[in-house]
Design a protein around this motif. Sequence first.
Motif, PDB file in Angstrom:
ATOM      1  N   THR A  26       8.113 -10.594  -7.241  1.00 43.41           N
ATOM      2  CA  THR A  26       8.177 -11.675  -8.226  1.00 43.41           C
ATOM      3  C   THR A  26       6.780 -12.124  -8.647  1.00 43.41           C
ATOM      4  O   THR A  26       6.609 -13.235  -9.151  1.00 43.41           O
ATOM      5  N   ASN A  27       5.783 -11.256  -8.433  1.00 43.47           N
ATOM      6  CA  ASN A  27       4.395 -11.597  -8.742  1.00 43.47           C
ATOM      7  C   ASN A  27       4.002 -11.245 -10.165  1.00 43.47           C
ATOM      8  O   ASN A  27       2.897 -11.553 -10.600  1.00 43.47           O
ATOM      9  N   ASN A  28       4.880 -10.535 -10.867  1.00 43.25           N
ATOM     10  CA  ASN A  28       4.557 -10.002 -12.187  1.00 43.25           C
ATOM     11  C   ASN A  28       3.343  -9.061 -12.125  1.00 43.25           C
ATOM     12  O   ASN A  28       2.532  -8.999 -13.059  1.00 43.25           O
ATOM     13  N   HIS A  29       3.235  -8.331 -11.027  1.00 42.67           N
ATOM     14  CA  HIS A  29       2.164  -7.350 -10.887  1.00 42.67           C
ATOM     15  C   HIS A  29       2.528  -6.059 -11.593  1.00 42.67           C
ATOM     16  O   HIS A  29       3.694  -5.659 -11.624  1.00 42.67           O
ATOM     17  N   ASN A  30       1.517  -5.407 -12.136  1.00 43.62           N
ATOM     18  CA  ASN A  30       1.772  -4.137 -12.812  1.00 43.62           C
ATOM     19  C   ASN A  30       2.009  -3.006 -11.823  1.00 43.62           C
ATOM     20  O   ASN A  30       2.869  -2.170 -12.031  1.00 43.62           O
ATOM     21  N   ASN A  31       1.192  -2.961 -10.777  1.00 48.54           N
ATOM     22  CA  ASN A  31       1.234  -1.823  -9.859  1.00 48.54           C
ATOM     23  C   ASN A  31       2.127  -2.095  -8.648  1.00 48.54           C
ATOM     24  O   ASN A  31       2.138  -3.208  -8.107  1.00 48.54           O
ATOM     25  N   MET A  32       2.845  -1.066  -8.243  1.00 45.92           N
ATOM     26  CA  MET A  32       3.617  -1.141  -7.003  1.00 45.92           C
ATOM     27  C   MET A  32       3.404   0.148  -6.214  1.00 45.92           C
ATOM     28  O   MET A  32       3.088   1.199  -6.793  1.00 45.92           O
ATOM     29  N   TYR A  33       3.544   0.042  -4.896  1.00 41.91           N
ATOM     30  CA  TYR A  33       3.180   1.138  -3.994  1.00 41.91           C
ATOM     31  C   TYR A  33       4.217   1.265  -2.890  1.00 41.91           C
ATOM     32  O   TYR A  33       4.793   0.263  -2.447  1.00 41.91           O
ATOM     33  N   TRP A  34       4.408   2.473  -2.397  1.00 39.84           N
ATOM     34  CA  TRP A  34       5.158   2.724  -1.178  1.00 39.84           C
ATOM     35  C   TRP A  34       4.257   3.429  -0.168  1.00 39.84           C
ATOM     36  O   TRP A  34       3.645   4.442  -0.483  1.00 39.84           O
ATOM     37  N   TYR A  35       4.208   2.859   1.046  1.00 44.57           N
ATOM     38  CA  TYR A  35       3.457   3.430   2.157  1.00 44.57           C
ATOM     39  C   TYR A  35       4.411   3.664   3.328  1.00 44.57           C
ATOM     40  O   TYR A  35       5.439   3.024   3.443  1.00 44.57           O
ATOM     41  N   ARG A  36       4.010   4.564   4.210  1.00 43.62           N
ATOM     42  CA  ARG A  36       4.685   4.659   5.494  1.00 43.62           C
ATOM     43  C   ARG A  36       3.659   4.464   6.598  1.00 43.62           C
ATOM     44  O   ARG A  36       2.475   4.827   6.424  1.00 43.62           O
ATOM     45  N   GLN A  37       4.118   3.895   7.703  1.00 47.80           N
ATOM     46  CA  GLN A  37       3.232   3.632   8.827  1.00 47.80           C
ATOM     47  C   GLN A  37       3.728   4.370  10.048  1.00 47.80           C
ATOM     48  O   GLN A  37       4.872   4.188  10.485  1.00 47.80           O
ATOM     49  N   ASP A  38       2.868   5.190  10.601  1.00 53.76           N
ATOM     50  CA  ASP A  38       3.169   5.960  11.800  1.00 53.76           C
ATOM     51  C   ASP A  38       2.015   5.818  12.792  1.00 53.76           C
ATOM     52  O   ASP A  38       0.844   5.782  12.378  1.00 53.76           O
ATOM     53  N   THR A  39       2.353   5.788  14.052  1.00 52.70           N
ATOM     54  CA  THR A  39       1.333   5.706  15.098  1.00 52.70           C
ATOM     55  C   THR A  39       0.364   6.869  14.964  1.00 52.70           C
ATOM     56  O   THR A  39       0.779   8.018  14.796  1.00 52.70           O
ATOM     57  N   GLY A  40      -0.916   6.559  15.003  1.00 56.86           N
ATOM     58  CA  GLY A  40      -1.941   7.593  14.914  1.00 56.86           C
ATOM     59  C   GLY A  40      -2.355   7.938  13.494  1.00 56.86           C
ATOM     60  O   GLY A  40      -3.328   8.669  13.290  1.00 56.86           O
ATOM     61  N   HIS A  41      -1.600   7.425  12.504  1.00 58.10           N
ATOM     62  CA  HIS A  41      -1.932   7.724  11.113  1.00 58.10           C
ATOM     63  C   HIS A  41      -2.198   6.471  10.296  1.00 58.10           C
ATOM     64  O   HIS A  41      -2.661   6.559   9.160  1.00 58.10           O
TER      65      HIS A  41
END
Lengths: 114, 110
Positions: A26-41
Amino acid sequence: EAAVTQSPRNKVAVTGGKVTLSCNQTNNHNNMYWYRQDTGHGLRLIHYSYGAGSTEKGDIPDGYKASRPSQENFSLILELATPSQTSVYFCASGDAGTGLYEQYFGPGTRLTVL
Amino acid sequence: GDQVKQSPSALSLQEGTNSALRCNFSIATTTVQWFLQNPRGSLMNLFYLVPGTKENGRLKSTFNSKESYSTLHIRDAQLEDSGTYFCAADLTGNTRKLIFGLGTTLQVQP
């Protein structure tokens, strides 16, 4: 206050099944991202978007698709889920057109693929 | 993780003491963000830095783009400071995607 929400918060899927993770901002931001989080990475970028209708490959896009149907919504799609995709997934938004690109993160989705 | 290196990887502090976390970059970086991931897993924004220094309460962060590093200083550590601290580089000329370090896990002991 920046607001990024994700659903579901937890998901158990079977190998070969289709999984869709949703993100709303709801920020009216243009950019959006998907990340994944894994141990060691740490956190790694899967897909991102500059605005409605756009999707771009990040650093680890294999096995994932993305969809940005509107400014507010960005989905991550696993067409054929595999156990290697078990992870915690974070969505983020950024860029309010002010020249500042600070990213704000959602609470995360814990995905387990059996 | 290779492009953004955080040190130390883990740290234990007594309540009330001070410490510094460091982030070194092997890539040209425009801005830096620091986050704290709390025990529930949420990523909280701490600082968004262009070259220079910012301060917020007991936290102070500096980004030196010429020497390619950033530091996060914690003064008078409290139990609620425990968690994993991440720095992330926003690459020069890039698409505003962040490259994260592997984090520093901080445990504050009473």
